[in-house]
Design a protein around this motif. Structure first.
Motif, mmCIF file in Angstrom:
data_model
loop_
_atom_site.group_PDB
_atom_site.id
_atom_site.type_symbol
_atom_site.label_atom_id
_atom_site.label_comp_id
_atom_site.label_asym_id
_atom_site.label_seq_id
_atom_site.Cartn_x
_atom_site.Cartn_y
_atom_site.Cartn_z
ATOM 1 N N ALA A 13 0.779 -1.119 0.223
ATOM 2 C CA ALA A 13 0.105 0.074 -0.024
ATOM 3 C C ALA A 13 0.863 1.217 -0.022
ATOM 4 O O ALA A 13 0.179 2.195 -0.179
ATOM 5 C CB ALA A 13 -0.813 0.051 1.159
ATOM 6 N N LEU A 14 2.226 1.111 0.207
ATOM 7 C CA LEU A 14 3.031 2.072 0.308
ATOM 8 C C LEU A 14 3.830 2.312 -1.086
ATOM 9 O O LEU A 14 4.692 3.401 -1.210
ATOM 10 C CB LEU A 14 3.827 1.972 1.594
ATOM 11 N N SER A 15 3.789 1.328 -1.921
ATOM 12 C CA SER A 15 4.691 1.162 -3.132
ATOM 13 C C SER A 15 4.256 2.023 -3.980
ATOM 14 O O SER A 15 3.086 2.541 -4.404
ATOM 15 C CB SER A 15 4.712 -0.076 -3.280
ATOM 16 N N PHE A 16 5.143 2.341 -5.015
ATOM 17 C CA PHE A 16 5.164 3.019 -6.306
ATOM 18 C C PHE A 16 5.818 2.025 -7.343
ATOM 19 O O PHE A 16 6.707 1.468 -7.080
ATOM 20 C CB PHE A 16 5.639 4.598 -6.404
ATOM 21 N N PHE A 17 5.570 2.280 -8.624
ATOM 22 C CA PHE A 17 6.347 1.752 -9.574
ATOM 23 C C PHE A 17 7.569 2.274 -9.737
ATOM 24 O O PHE A 17 7.323 3.486 -10.324
ATOM 25 C CB PHE A 17 5.330 1.187 -10.688
#
Length: 741
Positions: A702-706
């Motif tokens: 839920a904290l991630s980005f690509f």
């Protein structure tokens, strides 16, 4: 005329094949206790080259032939994200003239998304799957999960809004509900199909980060969580290859990254090249155009790209059968799961249960946008004369709009719904107000409505205002319809404002009676220059067969509205990122998504642009109070989870449902990120005075980005904030936490 039901000839051939090949042949299509892989390989080994080619392409508008010699039945497809399309002629789009193919119309998917209720998505899927099963369909061509990029996209009403997380959560139970009936979903349109203008040719230019963060998540959820048995390719191009045979989308992402084992089906007419179709992941081809001369009615389907041209390449030794066998495996798997599934139920059509399901979904999806001075619900103890104005109060909305057009058993109009509910409690009068689309047919389905009206615009306005002046309240039913250049396949809207001079009519109605309620019937956001003059506004969507009853129950207060917007309403078109940053709908065959990840509320918040109505917005006839947002820890490790909890109370005097929304904000990102992003939501029903504790548990995903450089999802250590709200802008609480290395 050929019939879609399994033919007696197929059954006889199957019987003979058993006699010829002995008991071993029974395993091909009867022994469903065998592992799927073994069944597929056994059948594949028995097929001739010509039979393998044959099952890769259509034999009619909506069917493929199967393998009669082995008793492998036909596969039958149907349009119908919102209802089961009526039968058409074998080779044409016109109606087949059946008398028993009328369906129940469920609300459009924008309405389903507006429920923010996964249980409603499951109910929707189960119900429409039962209708498809009863009609002996094997593949339901839907649902659609393309992202709402611009309010001008004519097909937005078929999709699930602007947020990839919301769409992902709503599509999964829909898929599971449909497929428990032995009917496959065909999730569409994969991918980047976000406009109708030049949809067959436009090449979409989008960066990898936006692709993975915005436009792919709902498809990924459909594959990995929903387990969809098929996927439909899109018309448009990406990296200069059509979506129906696109190496990057279908092979690199869908097959290799996501592990999709199902069938890739072309959109109708979406195939353009035999060699690309062979190598780039397409399994089944439908709807390819033929000229009627070189490929006429007797051999048209044999001239599809995955038909004789493919066979010829193999026989000439220019390609081998490696890809062919993989395609056949995918189609056989689909067949065993659907047409040859002996455990599938019988299904049902327009049952009492479906009526209640459609009504319940419609009621939960209606959004109360504005309610100044508690104008709604209508108090029938005080209001005795109601003026109903607007063409959308009487116009059927189930016919038209493209491939989702339906032939319904019935459709309750808003005017009829009010009369059904109010009866003699109040006098209801009607004025047309404006004349829009008087058409009453689509692909041979005729509504039977005569909407012709030769009066001038001034005469119509005068009649409506005279009626409004002598009424206690006015309910205006306007918005869009399923006509070309509105909410319709093949066309985008031409402007953001309401058509047919409705804005002018509303200005006059505001003067005639300030007690004015506007019900906007549309699948899209619209401009509302009169918003400050109107005390109450409902977003009514396209609600299907039970539309009028659902709207009436909300208007008079039998049902407390609980819908939340699945997309933002900008004040003006230029506020939307696709128009101020991107170049919707593009030019010279190219469209550039220069706004990147900043779509919808992500854009408005990053630019401090106030929308007309924000993402997640929706009012109620009661009031809700939020307690303090709490976290069970202050630090999260990469392998751990964190739980956020908030108490929500109904402080009003009537029961109601509230959708509690959790957003995450990255406070220290090395790359530009939205102010916040939706990462969880939960709908809770509360009686007056009742309090419930709502909890959300999330992990580092839920904290991630690509990260496009690493081509992977990254959760950077640092500070984050969890934000709980009743909408993207109505923040109720916030708590900071951190992610450790």
């Amino acid at each position: 005329m050929k019939n879609y039901r399994r033919s007696i000839a197929t059954i006889l051939v199957a019987f003979l094949s058993i006699s010829v090949f002995g008991q071993r042949a029974i395993r091909v299509y009867q022994d469903d206790s065998m592992p799927m892989k073994d069944r597929v390989e056994d059948t594949l080994s028995r097929m001739t080259l010509e039979e393998k080619i044959a099952i890769l392409h259509a034999q009619s508008k909506f069917s493929s032939p199967g393998v009669p010699r082995l008793g492998i039945p036909e596969l039958w497809m149907t349009d119908g994200p919102h209802g089961i399309r009526p039968e058409v002629l074998w080779d044409e789009w016109e109606q087949a003239g059946w008398t028993n193919d009328s369906c129940f119309a469920f609300p459009a998917l924008t309405c389903l998304a507006a429920t923010w209720n996964e249980d409603m998505a499951s109910l929707y899927g189960i119900s429409i799957g039962e209708e498809a099963r009863y009609r002996e369909k094997d593949v339901l061509l839907g649902p659609g999960v393309n992202i709402y990029r611009s309010p001008l996209n004519g097909r937005n009403f078929e999709y699930m809004g602007e947020d990839p997380f919301l769409a992902s959560k709503m599509v999964v139970p829909y898929i599971k509900g449909v497929q428990q009936n032995g009917v496959a979903t065909c999730v569409k349109h994969f991918a980047l199909n976000n406009q109708e203008t030049d949809r067959f040719t436009v090449n979409v230019n989008v960066d990898d980060r936006a692709l993975y963060e915005i436009y792919l998540p709902a498809f990924k959820a459909a594959v990995q969580e929903g387990g969809t048995w098929s996927i439909m390719g899109s018309y448009n191009k990406y990296k200069k290859q059509h979506g129906c045979h696109n190496q990057y989308l279908l092979q690199d992402i869908l097959r290799k990254e996501w592990g999709f084992e199902g069938t890739v089906i072309s959109d109708w007419g979406g195939t353009h090249d035999t060699r690309q179709a062979i190598t780039n992941g397409l399994d089944m081809e439908f709807g390819t155009w033929t000229d009627g001369l070189a490929a006429g009615v007797t051999n048209a389907y044999d001239n599809y790209y995955l038909a004789k041209p493919y066979l010829d390449l193999i026989k000439l030794g220019q390609v081998d059968t490696t890809e062919l066998d993989d395609k056949v495996r995918h189609v056989l798997r689909l067949t065993f799961l659907t047409a040859m599934n002996r455990n599938k139920p019988f299904g049902s059509l327009v049952s009492d249960e479906h009526v209640l399901a459609g009504l319940g979904i419609a009621e939960e999806g209606i959004v109360l946008l504005k309610n100044k001075n508690n104008t709604l619900p209508i108090n029938l103890h005080k209001v005795k004369r109601i003026a109903v104005v607007g063409e959308n109060a009487i116009k059927m909305m189930t016919v038209g709009g493209g491939s989702s057009s339906l032939k319904v058993k019935y459709e309750i109009s808003p005017l009829q719904g009010l009369k059904n509910r109010i009866g003699t409690q109040a006098e209801i009068t009607y004025a047309r107000g404006y004349v829009g689309d008087i058409g009453s047919a689509y692909n041979g389905v005729v509504t039977g409505q005569d909407l012709s009206d030769n009066r001038s615009e001034e005469e119509l306005i005068a009649e409506a205002c005279a009626l409004a002046e002598k009424s206690d309240c006015v309910i205006f039913f306007g918005g869009l319809n399923k006509s070309n250049q509105q909410d319709a396949e093949s066309y985008d809207r031409l402007w953001y404002e309401l058509p047919y001079n409705q804005d002018r009519l509303l200005e006059y109605l505001c003067q005639a009676n300030p007690n004015l309620i506007v019900v906007n019937i549309s699948g899209n956001a619209v401009a509302m220059p009169w918003v400050d003059k109107v005390p109450a506004i409902l977003q009514g969507w396209y609600l299907g067969s039970e539309a009028g009853n659902a709207l009436a129950e909300v208007l008079v207060g039998d049902i407390n509205p609980s819908g939340k917007l699945p997309f933002s309403f900008p004040k003006k078109l230029e506020d939307c990122s696709a128009h101020s940053k991107g170049d919707f709908p593009g030019a010279n065959g190219q469209v550039h998504y220069d706004e990147g990840i900043f779509v919808g509320y992500r854009w408005y918040e990053s630019q401090n642009i106030a929308p007309l109505f924000c993402f997640g917005h929706g009012l109620s006839y009661t009031q809700f109070k939020y307690g303090a947002l709490k976290a069970d820890k202050k630090e999260l490790t990469s392998s751990d989870k964190i739980t956020f909890t908030v108490d929500v109370s109904n402080s009003g005097n009537r029961s109601g449902s509230e959708t509690v929304q959790l957003y995450i904000s990255d406070l220290e990102s090395s790359l530009p990120r939205p102010v916040k992003e939706l990462k969880a939501f939960k709908k809770v029903k509360l009686m007056p005075g009742q309090t419930k504790s709502v909890s959300f548990t999330v992990d580092k995903s839920a904290l991630s980005f690509f990260d496009p450089e690493k081509h992977q999802w990254v959760a950077e250590p640092g500070k984050f904030a969890a934000i709980v709200g009743a909408s993207s802008l109505d923040v109720k609480g916030k708590v900071n936490f951190s992610l450790k290395q």
